[in-house]
Scaffold this motif. Structure first.
Motif, PDB file in Angstrom:
ATOM      1  N   TRP A 444       0.832  -1.210   0.000  1.00 12.15           N
ATOM      2  CA  TRP A 444       0.000   0.000   0.000  1.00 12.15           C
ATOM      3  C   TRP A 444       0.864   1.255   0.000  1.00 12.15           C
ATOM      4  O   TRP A 444       0.575   2.219  -0.711  1.00 12.15           O
ATOM      5  CB  TRP A 444      -0.915   0.000   1.222  1.00 12.15           C
ATOM      6  N   LYS A 445       1.947   1.231   0.783  1.00 10.55           N
ATOM      7  CA  LYS A 445       2.857   2.375   0.833  1.00 10.55           C
ATOM      8  C   LYS A 445       3.544   2.575  -0.513  1.00 10.55           C
ATOM      9  O   LYS A 445       3.698   3.704  -0.995  1.00 10.55           O
ATOM     10  CB  LYS A 445       3.904   2.143   1.928  1.00 10.55           C
ATOM     11  N   HIS A 446       3.936   1.485  -1.132  1.00 12.60           N
ATOM     12  CA  HIS A 446       4.659   1.573  -2.409  1.00 12.60           C
ATOM     13  C   HIS A 446       3.803   2.211  -3.498  1.00 12.60           C
ATOM     14  O   HIS A 446       4.275   3.046  -4.271  1.00 12.60           O
ATOM     15  CB  HIS A 446       5.122   0.179  -2.843  1.00 12.60           C
ATOM     16  N   PHE A 447       2.536   1.819  -3.555  1.00  9.46           N
ATOM     17  CA  PHE A 447       1.654   2.321  -4.613  1.00  9.46           C
ATOM     18  C   PHE A 447       0.839   3.540  -4.186  1.00  9.46           C
ATOM     19  O   PHE A 447       0.139   4.138  -5.004  1.00  9.46           O
ATOM     20  CB  PHE A 447       0.711   1.203  -5.090  1.00  9.46           C
ATOM     21  N   GLU A 448       0.923   3.910  -2.888  1.00  8.54           N
ATOM     22  CA  GLU A 448       0.225   5.086  -2.354  1.00  8.54           C
ATOM     23  C   GLU A 448      -1.249   5.097  -2.773  1.00  8.54           C
ATOM     24  O   GLU A 448      -1.766   6.072  -3.299  1.00  8.54           O
ATOM     25  CB  GLU A 448       0.928   6.370  -2.799  1.00  8.54           C
ATOM     26  N   LEU A 449      -1.914   3.988  -2.508  1.00 12.57           N
ATOM     27  CA  LEU A 449      -3.288   3.804  -2.962  1.00 12.57           C
ATOM     28  C   LEU A 449      -4.262   4.702  -2.198  1.00 12.57           C
ATOM     29  O   LEU A 449      -4.258   4.742  -0.965  1.00 12.57           O
ATOM     30  CB  LEU A 449      -3.699   2.331  -2.797  1.00 12.57           C
ATOM     31  N   LEU A 450      -5.078   5.448  -2.928  1.00  8.62           N
ATOM     32  CA  LEU A 450      -6.184   6.269  -2.405  1.00  8.62           C
ATOM     33  C   LEU A 450      -5.727   7.385  -1.469  1.00  8.62           C
ATOM     34  O   LEU A 450      -6.552   8.127  -0.929  1.00  8.62           O
ATOM     35  CB  LEU A 450      -7.214   5.394  -1.650  1.00  8.62           C
ATOM     36  N   GLY A 451      -4.418   7.520  -1.244  1.00  7.74           N
ATOM     37  CA  GLY A 451      -3.935   8.514  -0.293  1.00  7.74           C
ATOM     38  C   GLY A 451      -4.244   8.148   1.147  1.00  7.74           C
ATOM     39  O   GLY A 451      -4.176   8.987   2.049  1.00  7.74           O
ATOM     40  N   LEU A 452      -4.589   6.882   1.382  1.00 13.84           N
ATOM     41  CA  LEU A 452      -4.980   6.411   2.711  1.00 13.84           C
ATOM     42  C   LEU A 452      -3.761   5.857   3.445  1.00 13.84           C
ATOM     43  O   LEU A 452      -2.970   5.101   2.878  1.00 13.84           O
ATOM     44  CB  LEU A 452      -6.047   5.323   2.573  1.00 13.84           C
ATOM     45  N   TYR A 453      -3.608   6.229   4.733  1.00 14.26           N
ATOM     46  CA  TYR A 453      -2.492   5.734   5.532  1.00 14.26           C
ATOM     47  C   TYR A 453      -2.534   4.208   5.581  1.00 14.26           C
ATOM     48  O   TYR A 453      -3.552   3.604   5.908  1.00 14.26           O
ATOM     49  CB  TYR A 453      -2.577   6.326   6.937  1.00 14.26           C
ATOM     50  N   GLU A 454      -1.396   3.593   5.280  1.00 17.75           N
ATOM     51  CA  GLU A 454      -1.341   2.154   5.046  1.00 17.75           C
ATOM     52  C   GLU A 454      -1.690   1.293   6.257  1.00 17.75           C
ATOM     53  O   GLU A 454      -2.012   0.110   6.100  1.00 17.75           O
ATOM     54  CB  GLU A 454       0.041   1.763   4.511  1.00 17.75           C
ATOM     55  N   ILE A 455      -1.655   1.857   7.453  1.00 15.22           N
ATOM     56  CA  ILE A 455      -1.995   1.042   8.626  1.00 15.22           C
ATOM     57  C   ILE A 455      -3.464   0.627   8.596  1.00 15.22           C
ATOM     58  O   ILE A 455      -3.832  -0.440   9.102  1.00 15.22           O
ATOM     59  CB  ILE A 455      -1.682   1.806   9.940  1.00 15.22           C
ATOM     60  N   ILE A 456      -4.339   1.453   8.010  1.00 16.45           N
ATOM     61  CA  ILE A 456      -5.777   1.171   8.042  1.00 16.45           C
ATOM     62  C   ILE A 456      -6.126  -0.058   7.197  1.00 16.45           C
ATOM     63  O   ILE A 456      -6.714  -1.009   7.724  1.00 16.45           O
ATOM     64  CB  ILE A 456      -6.586   2.421   7.622  1.00 16.45           C
ATOM     65  N   PRO A 457      -5.754  -0.109   5.903  1.00 15.74           N
ATOM     66  CA  PRO A 457      -6.024  -1.349   5.164  1.00 15.74           C
ATOM     67  C   PRO A 457      -5.243  -2.532   5.714  1.00 15.74           C
ATOM     68  O   PRO A 457      -5.740  -3.660   5.730  1.00 15.74           O
ATOM     69  CB  PRO A 457      -5.587  -1.017   3.732  1.00 15.74           C
ATOM     70  N   GLY A 458      -4.019  -2.278   6.207  1.00 12.39           N
ATOM     71  CA  GLY A 458      -3.214  -3.360   6.782  1.00 12.39           C
ATOM     72  C   GLY A 458      -3.900  -3.982   7.979  1.00 12.39           C
ATOM     73  O   GLY A 458      -3.961  -5.213   8.110  1.00 12.39           O
ATOM     74  N   PHE A 459      -4.434  -3.156   8.863  1.00 16.41           N
ATOM     75  CA  PHE A 459      -5.119  -3.640  10.066  1.00 16.41           C
ATOM     76  C   PHE A 459      -6.391  -4.399   9.696  1.00 16.41           C
ATOM     77  O   PHE A 459      -6.673  -5.471  10.251  1.00 16.41           O
ATOM     78  CB  PHE A 459      -5.466  -2.441  10.972  1.00 16.41           C
ATOM     79  N   ILE A 460      -7.156  -3.848   8.755  1.00 14.01           N
ATOM     80  CA  ILE A 460      -8.418  -4.479   8.351  1.00 14.01           C
ATOM     81  C   ILE A 460      -8.167  -5.831   7.685  1.00 14.01           C
ATOM     82  O   ILE A 460      -8.786  -6.855   8.044  1.00 14.01           O
ATOM     83  CB  ILE A 460      -9.206  -3.552   7.398  1.00 14.01           C
ATOM     84  N   PHE A 461      -7.256  -5.869   6.720  1.00 20.28           N
ATOM     85  CA  PHE A 461      -6.996  -7.125   5.992  1.00 20.28           C
ATOM     86  C   PHE A 461      -6.385  -8.181   6.906  1.00 20.28           C
ATOM     87  O   PHE A 461      -6.696  -9.373   6.782  1.00 20.28           O
ATOM     88  CB  PHE A 461      -6.075  -6.867   4.789  1.00 20.28           C
ATOM     89  N   ALA A 462      -5.504  -7.763   7.826  1.00 19.56           N
ATOM     90  CA  ALA A 462      -4.906  -8.717   8.765  1.00 19.56           C
ATOM     91  C   ALA A 462      -5.980  -9.321   9.672  1.00 19.56           C
ATOM     92  O   ALA A 462      -5.977 -10.525   9.940  1.00 19.56           O
ATOM     93  CB  ALA A 462      -3.828  -8.031   9.597  1.00 19.56           C
ATOM     94  N   SER A 463      -6.909  -8.483  10.136  1.00 20.07           N
ATOM     95  CA  SER A 463      -7.991  -8.965  11.000  1.00 20.07           C
ATOM     96  C   SER A 463      -8.876  -9.972  10.273  1.00 20.07           C
ATOM     97  O   SER A 463      -9.254 -11.013  10.825  1.00 20.07           O
ATOM     98  CB  SER A 463      -8.841  -7.785  11.499  1.00 20.07           C
ATOM     99  N   LEU A 464      -9.191  -9.656   9.011  1.00 25.90           N
ATOM    100  CA  LEU A 464     -10.003 -10.583   8.208  1.00 25.90           C
ATOM    101  C   LEU A 464      -9.265 -11.900   7.987  1.00 25.90           C
ATOM    102  O   LEU A 464      -9.861 -12.984   8.064  1.00 25.90           O
ATOM    103  CB  LEU A 464     -10.366  -9.941   6.863  1.00 25.90           C
ATOM    104  N   ALA A 465      -7.959 -11.817   7.710  1.00 21.79           N
ATOM    105  CA  ALA A 465      -7.153 -13.023   7.490  1.00 21.79           C
ATOM    106  C   ALA A 465      -7.140 -13.896   8.748  1.00 21.79           C
ATOM    107  O   ALA A 465      -7.283 -15.124   8.674  1.00 21.79           O
ATOM    108  CB  ALA A 465      -5.729 -12.634   7.097  1.00 21.79           C
ATOM    109  N   ILE A 466      -6.986 -13.262   9.908  1.00 21.03           N
ATOM    110  CA  ILE A 466      -6.984 -14.016  11.173  1.00 21.03           C
ATOM    111  C   ILE A 466      -8.313 -14.741  11.355  1.00 21.03           C
ATOM    112  O   ILE A 466      -8.345 -15.940  11.693  1.00 21.03           O
ATOM    113  CB  ILE A 466      -6.734 -13.064  12.370  1.00 21.03           C
TER     114      ILE A 466
END
Length: 494
Positions: A444-466
């Motif tokens: 997410w940081k590399h592609f700077e997607l949506l201008g959204l801080y990368e911790i937010i999608p990272g936290f959400i996707f990690a929670s779903l994966a768990i």
């Protein structure tokens, strides 16, 4: 080298006091648990102030006041996000993590806890989590050493190379000698110094600018939008700043303070102390930057250093408005912020190397004395690597620091949070959470997607994966029994 004697003397006394505390802690350090977790003996005040001081680095007195000075109150969303995140971390994680680590093999580190909690016989969970800690924290340490070097460089006119070693030496000394007891005791002193500086400075600035009404009129005259919380912001921008609060659930150096508390009963009182300290410190930080706008607009002849580098606003106000001796104490608060964070980062790296690699894979029969000295050697090793990384402050590796907080928050945050509240979480779920969280942050940081801080999608996707990966399997009977016993212990003693 141009030296202001009162400031230099103040710095020397402060550093000597920190090293002395390290030697006092040395006498109470007999085994690896003492060195890494202070023998789980920290009371509520030390737990609270140590957790706060280890969190707030040099950005508290340099970065955030500078951002407020440049842009006004719209930069304060990050402070709001941090306060909310820290409170939720104390409320949901602190007490439960304290009892869960004790019930799961008396775990001393996060990788140790993950390995015991999920009965990971392969060692994969321990290795991956320890590697994440070492990579991100070594870079974090480098940034702290740079911040300390910049302080010595600007205060005493040292060359950057000399300032690098001067800034790092004291922190390395007391961490090397005293371990977590030294780090926690010094953090308590440093937290007191930081709150003193951040409450006193804005009051004196207000008096110097003629009181609240005059100050606010001067700020409005400079730019009325300074008062606008939504200035130059978007919905995604505000969410991104607030999202910093998610990082608390996964910061090993803060979580270690919860694990080191003397009992779960201390946590509630520690939470109240820590949150009061944090709110006052962040409020003072915002006030320093905000009132600085009025002061330097009224005194433009003094504004050159701040115009050149807005992060110097606290430093310049301290030097201009206070007696040199008091200014030395206030500037020591910046050093305190840097040292408190750097010391606990060094210790977490040392514990990962000692407990999760050396003891687990190389010397299972190592004595406690041997492990303590290995821990000290690892502090020195990580510090030297961090100094090498910091030798060139423009080194591109320091760019990674901007998302190291996000890396920890997304890789460890969901795993820690869910592991202490959901009994059905499995080893594969934990592994998926760490990998998905870390990879999402990097991509997410590399592609700077949506201008959204990368911790937010990272936290959400990690929670779903768990959740989904854990649902594909089931925990063992032993995992369920230990979880139930720890939860019962928590509810009985909280």
């Amino acid at each position: 080298m141009s030296v202001s004697n009162p400031t230099l003397i103040t710095f020397v006394i402060y550093i000597a006091a920190m090293v002395l505390i390290g030697f006092m802690a040395y006498r109470s350090t007999n085994n690896l648990s003492d060195y890494i977790l202070g023998g789980r003996s920290l009371g509520s005040v030390v737990t609270a102030l140590s957790a706060g001081a280890s969190d707030m680095s040099g950005w508290l007195l340099m970065g955030l006041p500078g951002a407020i000075y440049m842009s006004g109150l719209s930069e304060s969303w990050i402070a709001i996000g941090l306060i909310v995140g820290a409170y939720l971390n104390w409320l949901f994680v602190a007490g439960r993590l304290r009892v869960q680590t004790e019930h799961n093999g008396d775990a001393l580190t996060l990788p140790d806890y993950f390995s015991s909690r999920f009965e990971d016989k392969s060692g994969l969970l321990r290795i991956i989590s320890a590697i994440v800690i070492l990579v991100f924290f070594t870079i974090y340490c480098a940034s702290g050493i740079v911040a300390g070097a910049r302080l010595f460089e600007s205060t005493f006119g040292m060359s950057y190379e000399t300032a690098l070693w001067a800034g790092a030496a004291a922190t390395i000394a007391y961490t090397f000698v005293g371990g977590l007891l030294a780090v926690s005791w010094t953090d308590t002193v440093q937290a007191t110094l930081m709150i003193f500086a951040l409450l006193l400075t804005p009051i004196i600035v207000l008096l110097a600018t003629g009181g609240i009404d005059t100050t606010f009129l001067a700020i409005e005259a400079q730019d009325p939008s300074n008062f606008n919380m939504l200035k130059n912001t978007t919905f995604i921008g505000i969410i991104s700043l607030m999202g910093w609060g998610l990082g608390y659930f996964g910061q090993p150096h803060i979580l270690a303070r919860f694990m080191a508390a003397d009992s779960v009963k201390s946590i509630a009182n520690a939470r109240r102390i820590s949150m009061t300290w944090m709110i006052l410190c962040l409020g003072g930080t915002v006030a320093v930057g905000f009132f600085g706008i009025a002061y330097f607009s009224a005194n433009p002849d003094l504004a050159a250093p701040v115009s050149e580098n807005h992060e110097r606003v606290f430093i310049e106000l301290a030097k201009i408005l206070f007696n040199p001796w008091v200014a030395g104490v206030l500037l020591s608060a910046i050093l305190a912020a840097v040292m408190s964070t750097l010391s606990c980062q060094l210790l977490v790296c040392s514990s990962a190397l000692t407990e999760d690699f050396y003891k687990t894979f190389l010397r299972k029969t190592a004595s406690q004395v041997e492990l303590v000295w290995v821990g000290r050697a690892m502090v020195l090793l990580v510090a030297l690597i961090a100094i090498a990384l910091a030798a060139n402050p423009d080194n591109r590796v320091l760019g990674l620091v901007s998302y190291a907080w996000a890396g920890f928050g997304a890789a460890f945050g969901p795993v820690v949070l869910i592991s202490v509240i959901w009994k059905d979480m499995t080893r594969d779920g934990a592994l998926a959470g760490i990998l998905v969280g870390a990879i999402t942050v990097i991509v997410w940081k590399h592609f700077e997607l949506l201008g959204l801080y990368e911790i937010i999608p990272g936290f959400i996707f990690a929670s779903l994966a768990i959740y989904f990966v854990s649902k594909m399997g089931e925990p063992t009977r032993g995992m369920l029994q230990r979880f139930a016993a720890a939860e019962a212990d928590f509810r009985l003693n909280k």
